[in-house]
Structures are given as C-alpha cells and as structure tokens.
Scaffold this motif. Structure first.
Motif, PDB file in Angstrom:
ATOM      1  N   ASN A  31       0.802  -1.222   0.000  1.00  0.00           N
ATOM      2  CA  ASN A  31       0.000   0.000   0.000  1.00  0.00           C
ATOM      3  C   ASN A  31       0.835   1.271   0.000  1.00  0.00           C
ATOM      4  O   ASN A  31       0.282   2.372   0.018  1.00  0.00           O
ATOM      5  N   GLY A  32       2.171   1.138   0.005  1.00  0.00           N
ATOM      6  CA  GLY A  32       3.027   2.315  -0.043  1.00  0.00           C
ATOM      7  C   GLY A  32       3.226   2.948   1.317  1.00  0.00           C
ATOM      8  O   GLY A  32       2.654   2.529   2.326  1.00  0.00           O
ATOM      9  N   ARG A  33       4.025   3.998   1.347  1.00  0.00           N
ATOM     10  CA  ARG A  33       4.431   4.601   2.613  1.00  0.00           C
ATOM     11  C   ARG A  33       3.286   5.265   3.358  1.00  0.00           C
ATOM     12  O   ARG A  33       3.349   5.479   4.562  1.00  0.00           O
ATOM     13  N   GLU A  34       2.200   5.597   2.681  1.00  0.00           N
ATOM     14  CA  GLU A  34       1.101   6.298   3.337  1.00  0.00           C
ATOM     15  C   GLU A  34       0.122   5.359   4.022  1.00  0.00           C
ATOM     16  O   GLU A  34      -0.524   5.738   5.005  1.00  0.00           O
ATOM     17  N   ASP A  35      -0.025   4.140   3.515  1.00  0.00           N
ATOM     18  CA  ASP A  35      -1.108   3.285   3.997  1.00  0.00           C
ATOM     19  C   ASP A  35      -0.690   1.864   4.382  1.00  0.00           C
ATOM     20  O   ASP A  35      -1.538   1.095   4.823  1.00  0.00           O
ATOM     21  N   SER A  36       0.553   1.489   4.202  1.00  0.00           N
ATOM     22  CA  SER A  36       0.977   0.138   4.564  1.00  0.00           C
ATOM     23  C   SER A  36       1.079  -0.001   6.076  1.00  0.00           C
ATOM     24  O   SER A  36       1.646   0.871   6.750  1.00  0.00           O
ATOM     25  N   LEU A  37       0.563  -1.095   6.605  1.00  0.00           N
ATOM     26  CA  LEU A  37       0.529  -1.280   8.052  1.00  0.00           C
ATOM     27  C   LEU A  37       1.936  -1.284   8.660  1.00  0.00           C
ATOM     28  O   LEU A  37       2.146  -0.742   9.755  1.00  0.00           O
ATOM     29  N   ALA A  38       2.909  -1.857   7.952  1.00  0.00           N
ATOM     30  CA  ALA A  38       4.281  -1.896   8.478  1.00  0.00           C
ATOM     31  C   ALA A  38       4.823  -0.485   8.693  1.00  0.00           C
ATOM     32  O   ALA A  38       5.429  -0.189   9.737  1.00  0.00           O
TER      33      ALA A  38
END
Length: 406
Positions: free
Chosen positions: A97-104
């Motif tokens: 999901n990319g830097r804005e939305d990835s849980l990690a």
C-alpha cells in the motif's frame, strides 16, 4: 498447416507487443518483484535483512524496519511489532500500500520496531541445511511445521537481536493460524506476546464460502492416492519473469479481468474495496510460494469441521500421535490478549467460524466487524480503509499495553 505455422510464428511478437503496451501504460510506476529490502529503501525507510535457521534446517529471512537515532544512526530500543503474512504470501504484502497506507510503515511511524516474518517455502525461504527444493521432502510441510519450528526460531531471534523481552504480533489469515497453533502446542510462548491482532484468522473453516473448498476439499481433504502424492509438491512457481508477465497484464486503465480471475479463489468475486491500483504489484508478489500440503491441511479442516493436526490416516496417525485420529489444537492454551478483525463478506472465513474460534479462546481483548459490508479477505491488507479503521484500532490496543505491561 500454413495457418497454424503463421500463428505459431506470430505468438512471440504478440506477446512482446502486449508487454510493451503494458509497460507503456505503467511506465511511470516501477513494479518491484519480491524484493522487500529494495521496496522499503525506495519508500524512504531504513531496512535490515536477517537470516535464521530452524531446528529442522529451514533457512528463513526476516525483514526489519528499525528505529534509528537521528544523529548517530544507532538502533534504538523500541517496542517490537512482529507481522506475519498469510497463505502463499510473504513480507511484501505488508508494504504494497506504499508509505502512506501500509501497516508496516504506519506502525513504524507510531514508534514501533517492525519485523516482517516469512515462512518456509516462500520466495525468501527456499533453503534448507540438508534438503534442496528438488526433493519432495523439502515440500512435505504444512502450517503446523511453520507454527512449531518457524515461529519459535523467528521469535527467539527477534528477542535476542532487539533486546526486547516481549513483542506485539499481527497476523493475517494463515498468519493467525500459525499464531494459534504455536501457543496451543507451545504455551510458554504466550508470555512473549503483549498483544496479538489477528486479521481474518483461519482456524475453523467448515462454513467457508470458498468454491475451492467445496469442490476440491472432499478430494484433497481426505486420505487417498491423490492427496498422498501431493504431500511433497510445491504449490506455486516463484519464477520472477512469470510474475513480471502476470503483473504487466494488469493494466491500470481498464478492468483487470485476468487479475480478478486469478485472485477470486482467495478474495471472492466481489472486490470493490480492493485497491485496484495495487493489482500489478499484487500480481508481482503473490503468490510467493509454498507447499500443496498447506492447502490440504485447511481442506482437512473443512471436511472434519475441526481445527486439528494433520491427518495422515489411521496407521500413520498412530505412529505420529498414538491415536487413530489427529488431536485437536488446545486453543484453551492461548492466553495472550487477542484482538480479532473479521468481515461478514469474507469469502474464506465465515463469521460463524470466527465466533466458534472466539468461544474457544480464553483472553479475547476485542472483536471487530469491519464496517464495510463488501469487505473481503484480501482487503485486510490491500483494501481501502486500512489506515482509517484497522490501524487505528490496532495501535490503540498496542499503546494501551505499552502503558500497562503484562
């Protein structure tokens, strides 16, 4: 004959043309194929790659997103969050999901030392001290072995390396299965986890909507010649060129029919909440490899309606378990505070099976039904709304336990 020959000669040109068109449509976006280190670096985060060997010889790769000191670049000791992906997936799914939305990344931004686990057989874990991937014995494992060998090896390594004494766990689908089996079989590991968040955990599957389970389950979920032959077989190819081709067939400017067709056994027919812009990345990184036996173990649960160890048939069961039928997992042994997320529309895990699991667990922190009626299995990772709903609830629980340690 001439027509067949002309078609045969033109096929490579047609394939090349398709690839070129796809590349042109998406030329502004690079697709990274199963390279979590590179993906994390390109997203602007520091990353470490770690290797650990299990007691039965499998070599596993973990990816870490550490918290570093701004001036000295040294690793800071922060609360640990260990994330584990689902069936035939890898650590990459937590990053798509990319830097804005990835849980990690969201957990890292919240101050956590993030570790991404991988299990035997996926593209990051295709080595064994004694076996190679061409041998049937290499692939003769299910998620039971992942639970009693892979999880302890990774957990012990993370604690030793980070200096932490406890951690938080987040698992999706099979990741939840592995957590439940670990703490059922080796209950001493309950003390390691401050909290556990299970996204659509797969334990009981008797009410699943999956067409694969209904059609193939009665065959591969019972002991017969076919299921015995498939016990030592790899499930999916991890060839990177093949993955790149599948990725490039998912054009962003049209309904990606070929992608949805390939995904529907996993996510269901209704994928309206799946972030369609991620489909090229998803195709390039899923499936990430594994054994047929993993799927057959779930099919056995569908046929038996129980959550239990692998069924080898009466004779071999006696050798393995000293009883004719495999023992059920003692879910009462799971004492870690557990938070569960589920969807009424989940194609794999039915609400009835979730509630059956909840009734067996002793320490359920909370159960969340996602508010979107059409939310499906894969939406828990790649769906729209992860940040606004799932992450907020996860980090709220984690932070609360950081203020009152067990």
């Amino acid at each position: 004959m001439m027509i067949s020959l002309r078609l045969h000669l033109r096929l490579p040109l047609l394939l090349y043309a398709v690839l070129q068109v796809a590349a042109t449509v998406r030329q502004s976006r690079e697709i990274i194929i199963t390279d979590a280190v590179r993906r994390i670096q390109q997203d602007g985060y520091n990353v470490e790659r770690h290797v650990v060997t299990t007691k039965d010889g499998y070599v596993l790769t973990l990816h870490r997103i550490p918290q570093l000191h701004d001036l000295f670049g040294t690793v800071l000791r922060r609360p640990v969050a260990f994330l584990l992906s689902g069936l035939y997936a890898s650590s990459d799914v937590w990053l798509l999901n990319g830097r804005e939305d990835s849980l990690a990344y969201l957990l890292w931004n919240a101050g956590y030392d993030v570790w991404l686990g991988n299990n035997r057989g996926n593209i990051y874990c295709r080595n064994n001290v004694w076996l190679n991937t061409t041998e049937r014995e290499f692939w003769n494992f299910s998620w039971h072995e992942m639970s009693v060998y892979d999880m302890p090896a990774q957990i012990d390594y993370i604690l030793r390396t980070s200096g932490a004494t406890q951690m938080h766990f987040v698992g999706i689908s099979q990741g939840g299965t592995v957590f439940l089996v670990l703490n059922s079989m080796l209950p001493q590991y309950n003390a390691v986890f401050k909290t556990a968040t299970l996204l659509a955990p797969v334990a009981y599957v008797s009410n699943t909507k999956s067409g694969l389970a209904k059609i193939i389950g009665p065959i591969l979920g019972t002991r017969n010649y076919v299921s015995k032959m498939l016990e030592g077989v790899e499930m999916f190819s991890t060839n990177k060129f093949f993955k790149k081709f599948l990725s490039m067939t998912c054009l962003e400017n049209e309904k990606p029919l070929v992608c949805i067709t390939r995904l529907w056994p996993v996510v269901g027919y209704d994928t309206r909440f799946l972030n369609k812009t991620l489909l090229p990345d998803l195709m390039a990184n899923f499936p990430a490899g594994g054994s047929v036996k993993q799927l057959m173990h779930y099919f056995q649960g569908y046929v038996s309606t129980k959550f239990r160890q692998y069924d080898y048939g009466p004779e071999r069961n006696w050798l393995h378990y000293q009883q004719l039928e495999p023992p059920e997992y003692a879910l009462e042994n799971v004492t870690t505070p557990v938070t569960i997320f589920f969807s009424e529309n989940d194609y794999i895990v039915a609400p009835a099976d979730i509630w059956r699991l909840v009734m067996r667990l002793r320490n359920v922190e909370a159960v969340y039904r996602v508010p979107w009626k059409r939310w499906n299995h894969f939406d828990f990772i790649c769906g729209l709304g992860v940040r606004e709903y799932i992450f907020d609830n996860i980090v709220r629980t984690m932070n609360r336990y950081e203020q009152r340690p067990r």
